[in-house]
Enzyme design. Sequence first.
Site, PDB file in Angstrom:
ATOM      1  N   ALA A 102       0.303   1.811  -1.782  1.00 10.96           N
ATOM      2  CA  ALA A 102       0.490   3.165  -2.298  1.00 10.96           C
ATOM      3  C   ALA A 102      -0.560   4.180  -1.881  1.00 10.96           C
ATOM      4  O   ALA A 102      -0.279   5.372  -1.822  1.00 10.96           O
ATOM      5  CB  ALA A 102       0.562   3.107  -3.817  1.00 10.96           C
ATOM      6  N   PRO A 104      -3.201   6.585   0.130  1.00  7.97           N
ATOM      7  CA  PRO A 104      -3.755   7.496  -0.880  1.00  7.97           C
ATOM      8  C   PRO A 104      -2.724   8.244  -1.721  1.00  7.97           C
ATOM      9  O   PRO A 104      -3.130   9.065  -2.536  1.00  7.97           O
ATOM     10  CB  PRO A 104      -4.559   8.491  -0.030  1.00  7.97           C
ATOM     11  CG  PRO A 104      -3.801   8.558   1.261  1.00  7.97           C
ATOM     12  CD  PRO A 104      -3.258   7.167   1.484  1.00  7.97           C
ATOM     13  N   GLY A 105      -1.436   7.998  -1.531  1.00  9.02           N
ATOM     14  CA  GLY A 105      -0.495   8.519  -2.505  1.00  9.02           C
ATOM     15  C   GLY A 105       0.485   9.567  -2.040  1.00  9.02           C
ATOM     16  O   GLY A 105       1.153  10.186  -2.862  1.00  9.02           O
ATOM     17  N   LYS A 107       3.360   9.143  -0.705  1.00  8.28           N
ATOM     18  CA  LYS A 107       4.715   8.787  -1.149  1.00  8.28           C
ATOM     19  C   LYS A 107       4.766   8.555  -2.649  1.00  8.28           C
ATOM     20  O   LYS A 107       5.769   8.854  -3.292  1.00  8.28           O
ATOM     21  CB  LYS A 107       5.212   7.572  -0.371  1.00  8.28           C
ATOM     22  CG  LYS A 107       5.455   7.979   1.079  1.00  8.28           C
ATOM     23  CD  LYS A 107       5.228   6.899   2.074  1.00  8.28           C
ATOM     24  CE  LYS A 107       5.046   7.445   3.467  1.00  8.28           C
ATOM     25  NZ  LYS A 107       3.650   7.523   3.913  1.00  8.28           N
ATOM     26  N   ARG A 130      -9.526   3.222  -2.220  1.00 10.53           N
ATOM     27  CA  ARG A 130      -8.326   4.017  -1.928  1.00 10.53           C
ATOM     28  C   ARG A 130      -7.491   4.219  -3.195  1.00 10.53           C
ATOM     29  O   ARG A 130      -6.831   5.240  -3.357  1.00 10.53           O
ATOM     30  CB  ARG A 130      -7.492   3.354  -0.821  1.00 10.53           C
ATOM     31  CG  ARG A 130      -8.149   3.476   0.563  1.00 10.53           C
ATOM     32  CD  ARG A 130      -7.442   2.642   1.603  1.00 10.53           C
ATOM     33  NE  ARG A 130      -6.102   3.083   1.933  1.00 10.53           N
ATOM     34  CZ  ARG A 130      -5.800   4.004   2.845  1.00 10.53           C
ATOM     35  NH1 ARG A 130      -6.762   4.597   3.515  1.00 10.53           N
ATOM     36  NH2 ARG A 130      -4.546   4.323   3.093  1.00 10.53           N
ATOM     37  N   ASP A 170       5.290   0.784   2.430  1.00  3.87           N
ATOM     38  CA  ASP A 170       4.828   1.678   3.506  1.00  3.87           C
ATOM     39  C   ASP A 170       3.646   0.942   4.133  1.00  3.87           C
ATOM     40  O   ASP A 170       2.497   1.164   3.783  1.00  3.87           O
ATOM     41  CB  ASP A 170       4.429   3.022   2.897  1.00  3.87           C
ATOM     42  CG  ASP A 170       4.047   4.042   3.951  1.00  3.87           C
ATOM     43  OD1 ASP A 170       4.710   4.082   4.999  1.00  3.87           O
ATOM     44  OD2 ASP A 170       3.070   4.777   3.731  1.00  3.87           O
ATOM     45  N   CYS A 213       4.117   3.948  10.361  1.00  2.00           N
ATOM     46  CA  CYS A 213       3.889   5.110  11.231  1.00  2.00           C
ATOM     47  C   CYS A 213       3.442   4.622  12.606  1.00  2.00           C
ATOM     48  O   CYS A 213       2.535   5.194  13.203  1.00  2.00           O
ATOM     49  CB  CYS A 213       2.894   6.075  10.608  1.00  2.00           C
ATOM     50  SG  CYS A 213       1.288   5.356  10.279  1.00  2.00           S
TER      51      CYS A 213
HETATM   52  C1  LIG Z   1      -0.033   3.055   5.584  1.00  4.21           C
HETATM   53  S1  LIG Z   1      -1.139   2.905   4.282  1.00  4.21           S
HETATM   54  C2  LIG Z   1      -0.187   3.499   2.939  1.00  4.21           C
HETATM   55  C3  LIG Z   1      -0.093   4.976   2.855  1.00  4.21           C
HETATM   56  C4  LIG Z   1       0.518   5.449   1.544  1.00  4.21           C
HETATM   57  N1  LIG Z   1       1.793   4.809   1.304  1.00  4.21           N
HETATM   58  C5  LIG Z   1       0.695   6.947   1.509  1.00  4.21           C
HETATM   59  O1  LIG Z   1       1.782   7.412   1.847  1.00  4.21           O
HETATM   60  O2  LIG Z   1      -0.242   7.680   1.139  1.00  4.21           O
HETATM   61  C6  LIG Z   1      -1.155   1.199   3.977  1.00  4.21           C
HETATM   62  C7  LIG Z   1      -1.871   0.802   2.689  1.00  4.21           C
HETATM   63  O3  LIG Z   1      -1.614  -0.589   2.475  1.00  4.21           O
HETATM   64  C8  LIG Z   1      -2.711  -1.120   1.790  1.00  4.21           C
HETATM   65  N2  LIG Z   1      -2.619  -2.594   1.901  1.00  4.21           N
HETATM   66  C9  LIG Z   1      -2.924  -3.389   2.950  1.00  4.21           C
HETATM   67  N3  LIG Z   1      -2.667  -4.681   2.648  1.00  4.21           N
HETATM   68  C10 LIG Z   1      -2.163  -4.694   1.383  1.00  4.21           C
HETATM   69  C11 LIG Z   1      -1.713  -5.716   0.502  1.00  4.21           C
HETATM   70  N4  LIG Z   1      -1.707  -6.995   0.854  1.00  4.21           N
HETATM   71  N5  LIG Z   1      -1.268  -5.362  -0.728  1.00  4.21           N
HETATM   72  C12 LIG Z   1      -1.272  -4.056  -1.107  1.00  4.21           C
HETATM   73  N6  LIG Z   1      -1.706  -3.056  -0.317  1.00  4.21           N
HETATM   74  C13 LIG Z   1      -2.136  -3.357   0.906  1.00  4.21           C
HETATM   75  C14 LIG Z   1      -3.910  -0.477   2.453  1.00  4.21           C
HETATM   76  O4  LIG Z   1      -5.040  -0.501   1.615  1.00  4.21           O
HETATM   77  C15 LIG Z   1      -3.387   0.937   2.701  1.00  4.21           C
HETATM   78  O5  LIG Z   1      -3.785   1.805   1.668  1.00  4.21           O
END
Ligand SMILES: C[S@@+](CC[C@H](N)C(=O)[O-])C[C@H]1O[C@@H](n2cnc3c(N)ncnc32)[C@H](O)[C@@H]1O
Length: 414
Positions: A102, A104-105, A107, A130, A170, A213
């Site tokens: 989720a 930094p938020g 979505k 984060r 995401d 992305c």
């Molecule tokens: C592409 S970013 C998400 C961006 C966010 N959805 C937004 O729109 O602002 C991917 C996120 O996945 C998190 N992440 C990575 N591995 C993870 C896991 N096993 N469980 C939960 N979150 C995870 C990372 O910390 C990162 O914040």
Amino acid sequence: MKGDALADLASSLPDGDAFLRSVASPFRRAIRVHPRRGQPSGWGDLVPIPWNPAGFFTTADCDPGDFLDYHTGTIYPQDAASQVPVLLLAPQPGEVIVDTCAAPGSKSTQIGLALGDDGLLVCVDAAAPRRRVLAENLARQGITGGVVTPMPLHVLAERHPHVADGVLVDAPCSGHEPRSQKQVARMAERQLTLLTEAARLVRGDGRLVYSTCTPYVAENEGVIQAFLAAHPGWRVDVVTLPGCDVDLAGLGAVRLWPQRQGTEPFFACRLRAPEDLPGSDSLRGREPPADRALSRWLPDSPLRCWNNGRTSFIATVAAAACALPSEARGLVLAHGEGGPEPWTAQMLIDRGAASIEVDATTAKHLWAGESLALSAPPSVFVRRTSGAPLGLLGGAVDARRLSLPSRLFRSALR
Ligand SMILES: C[S@@+](CC[C@H](N)C(=O)[O-])C[C@H]1O[C@@H](n2cnc3c(N)ncnc32)[C@H](O)[C@@H]1O
């Protein structure tokens, strides 16, 4: 680079040269507009994003943090492609939605606005720093249904299977940097694990949206194909969005490209769970006893307000009662006997609490922390004539000022 996956992808595209040029250049800047916080102002030309009525490309070539609209939550800066997954997820008021990656938020805030004041948005992210930024963004946008939990995704899925009407993955991805095929394959494995864990949360006939992305096929179409091969009964829920491309494997998913839409490279796919999976309400815990503090500002609100002895909180009933450990839950209404916290004051204003209007110049002086002689009663909510909610006015009659923590004061805003 040995096994350069970006060059390989480009050579498979009809406009591969344009892709390589565009992916190395800045993408079109975009914002998403809050539905209840008035019109953005000072942004120059705002060009509608074809796939999202709430989104606009902006020609303003400066940091969104320079605008009062950002600080008041009137807009959220978000790449136009990044606005796609929540359109596919289509959250409805009253639903339970889990955003599994989720922070930094971008979505999460979009989902929270779609749920309104009815429903539950569980936000999961593996990175604690984060998650703190995520909680701040949810608060700035006035999201009442959010619960930010430190519970790891695999634990949540094991303890609370089939609780969600919709789940978003995401996923972390390779972005648009050149990568080797081996790096891309490793990332795709990680993404498939995340998608598989997230799928356990979805109830029968529920939605699971997967997005990245990155342009790499193995991390997009490849992950979906591997998931479908391992999960009989699941299917792609075919989607098309105006102005977007279709995916590269004919799955019924969506693609966006820097050389075509002007956005970051993006992939989004909506999966549908088998109808015969169960549904569960194991996230529903005990509702805290209601406190009447909220009725002072919003007499008819469906929201739940409660107090733990030191702090008053305000949230949707489902978020208030959610049986998960949380680092943030709804919004903090007030500490002790104090007035509403800044972001909650803005939320109360955008829900219709009585407020007075000030012009753009006065709004900027107030947000800079200045005291002004204003013919306004003390302790009144104030908003800008464009609609942007500013907060609570306090101070003496010849020196009214905005009650905000000093860290929020900013001067020279547009
Ligand atoms: C592409 S970013 C998400 C961006 C966010 N959805 C937004 O729109 O602002 C991917 C996120 O996945 C998190 N992440 C990575 N591995 C993870 C896991 N096993 N469980 C939960 N979150 C995870 C990372 O910390 C990162 O914040």
